[in-house]
Scaffold this active site. Structure first.
Site, PDB file in Angstrom:
ATOM      1  CB  CYS A  10      -0.917  -0.013   1.216  1.00 20.01           C
ATOM      2  SG  CYS A  10      -1.767   1.546   1.478  1.00 20.01           S
ATOM      3  CB  CYS A  23       1.034   1.209   4.353  1.00 16.22           C
ATOM      4  SG  CYS A  23      -0.566   0.750   5.049  1.00 16.22           S
ATOM      5  CG  ASP A  44      -2.817  15.166  -3.823  1.00 14.91           C
ATOM      6  OD1 ASP A  44      -3.783  14.483  -3.432  1.00 14.91           O
ATOM      7  OD2 ASP A  44      -2.291  15.017  -4.951  1.00 14.91           O
ATOM      8  CG  ASN A  47     -12.691  11.050  -3.791  1.00 14.09           C
ATOM      9  OD1 ASN A  47     -13.723  11.721  -3.746  1.00 14.09           O
ATOM     10  ND2 ASN A  47     -11.560  11.524  -4.281  1.00 14.09           N
ATOM     11  N   GLY A  99     -14.543   7.491  -6.881  1.00 16.20           N
ATOM     12  CA  GLY A  99     -13.299   7.989  -7.483  1.00 16.20           C
ATOM     13  C   GLY A  99     -12.068   7.734  -6.639  1.00 16.20           C
ATOM     14  CB  THR A 132      -6.970   6.653  -7.503  1.00 18.29           C
ATOM     15  OG1 THR A 132      -6.389   7.703  -6.727  1.00 18.29           O
ATOM     16  CG2 THR A 132      -7.965   7.234  -8.496  1.00 18.29           C
ATOM     17  CG  HIS A 135      -3.934   3.953   3.621  1.00 17.52           C
ATOM     18  ND1 HIS A 135      -2.918   3.231   4.200  1.00 17.52           N
ATOM     19  CD2 HIS A 135      -4.297   4.894   4.536  1.00 17.52           C
ATOM     20  CE1 HIS A 135      -2.684   3.695   5.420  1.00 17.52           C
ATOM     21  NE2 HIS A 135      -3.502   4.714   5.646  1.00 17.52           N
ATOM     22  CG  HIS A 187      -6.875   9.350   0.746  1.00 18.78           C
ATOM     23  ND1 HIS A 187      -6.965   8.060   0.286  1.00 18.78           N
ATOM     24  CD2 HIS A 187      -7.236  10.143  -0.292  1.00 18.78           C
ATOM     25  CE1 HIS A 187      -7.350   8.064  -0.980  1.00 18.78           C
ATOM     26  NE2 HIS A 187      -7.539   9.324  -1.358  1.00 18.78           N
TER      27      HIS A 187
HETATM   28  P1  AMP Z   1      -8.139   9.580  -4.421  1.00 18.48           P
HETATM   29  O1  AMP Z   1      -8.367   9.730  -5.879  1.00 18.48           O
HETATM   30  O2  AMP Z   1      -9.190  10.205  -3.558  1.00 18.48           O
HETATM   31  O3  AMP Z   1      -7.872   8.129  -4.034  1.00 18.48           O
HETATM   32  O4  AMP Z   1      -6.838  10.417  -4.093  1.00 18.48           O
HETATM   33  C1  AMP Z   1      -5.552   9.929  -4.193  1.00 18.48           C
HETATM   34  C2  AMP Z   1      -4.660  11.117  -4.135  1.00 18.48           C
HETATM   35  O5  AMP Z   1      -3.359  10.681  -3.796  1.00 18.48           O
HETATM   36  C3  AMP Z   1      -4.541  11.880  -5.458  1.00 18.48           C
HETATM   37  O6  AMP Z   1      -4.958  13.236  -5.255  1.00 18.48           O
HETATM   38  C4  AMP Z   1      -3.054  11.778  -5.793  1.00 18.48           C
HETATM   39  O7  AMP Z   1      -2.547  12.951  -6.383  1.00 18.48           O
HETATM   40  C5  AMP Z   1      -2.436  11.516  -4.441  1.00 18.48           C
HETATM   41  N1  AMP Z   1      -1.176  10.795  -4.446  1.00 18.48           N
HETATM   42  C6  AMP Z   1      -0.901   9.617  -5.073  1.00 18.48           C
HETATM   43  N2  AMP Z   1       0.379   9.245  -4.834  1.00 18.48           N
HETATM   44  C7  AMP Z   1       0.912  10.191  -4.024  1.00 18.48           C
HETATM   45  C8  AMP Z   1       2.193  10.382  -3.415  1.00 18.48           C
HETATM   46  N3  AMP Z   1       3.197   9.505  -3.574  1.00 18.48           N
HETATM   47  N4  AMP Z   1       2.385  11.485  -2.651  1.00 18.48           N
HETATM   48  C9  AMP Z   1       1.398  12.369  -2.480  1.00 18.48           C
HETATM   49  N5  AMP Z   1       0.165  12.248  -3.000  1.00 18.48           N
HETATM   50  C10 AMP Z   1      -0.078  11.177  -3.770  1.00 18.48           C
HETATM   51 ZN    ZN Z   2      -2.269   1.356   3.661  1.00 18.01          ZN
END
Ligand code: AMP
Ligand code: ZN
Length: 114
Positions: free
Chosen positions: A4, A7, A30, A87, A93, A95, A98, A100
């Site tokens: 993950c 994680c 982000d 989300n 949505g 992605t 984990h 957040h």
């Molecule tokens: P969601 O689409 O709600 O699952 O949001 C996932 C978010 O994680 C997106 O806004 C991505 O830009 C962000 N994200 C993915 N990988 C990283 C990373 N390594 N560091 C910081 N943000 C990330």
């Molecule tokens: Zn996790």
């Protein structure tokens, strides 16, 4: 959870721009910001999504919101306001699997999102 990405961010295996940390949560920028302030608030414990919140583990949610209040003040977005987004699942949505909370601010955020 070993594969993950959040994680790995929580345990330092993957670097992040840390904004706040305590024993239970981490807040970091982000990587693809949608607003001048765009941070993610995550529990350090792996919880896949809001679908996994139960009476037993729900304390983390109130703690996350107390942390959001604190960091919003520090990031100077409290007064003008901000948006908290979670989300959940495919149609939500989500992605990264984990849970957040996105905290977005620093500009006028139109609703509904376009
Ligand atoms: P969601 O689409 O709600 O699952 O949001 C996932 C978010 O994680 C997106 O806004 C991505 O830009 C962000 N994200 C993915 N990988 C990283 C990373 N390594 N560091 C910081 N943000 C990330
Ligand atoms: Zn996790």
């Amino acid at each position: 959870m070993s594969d993950c990405i959040f994680c790995k961010i929580a345990n330092g295996e993957i670097p992040s721009q840390k904004v706040y940390e305590d024993d239970r949560v981490l807040v970091f920028n982000d990587i693809n910001p949608e607003a001048p302030v765009h941070v993610l608030v995550i529990p350090k414990e792996h919880i896949s999504s809001a679908n996994e919140i139960t009476q037993e583990n729900s304390d983390i949610i109130s703690h996350i919101f107390v942390v959001i209040n604190k960091i919003a003040r520090e990031l100077k977005i409290s007064e003008d306001g901000f948006r908290i987004v979670n989300n959940t699942g495919k149609n939500g949505g989500q992605t990264v699997g984990h849970m957040h909370f996105h905290v977005l601010g620093g500009r006028n955020l139109a609703w509904p999102p376009g």
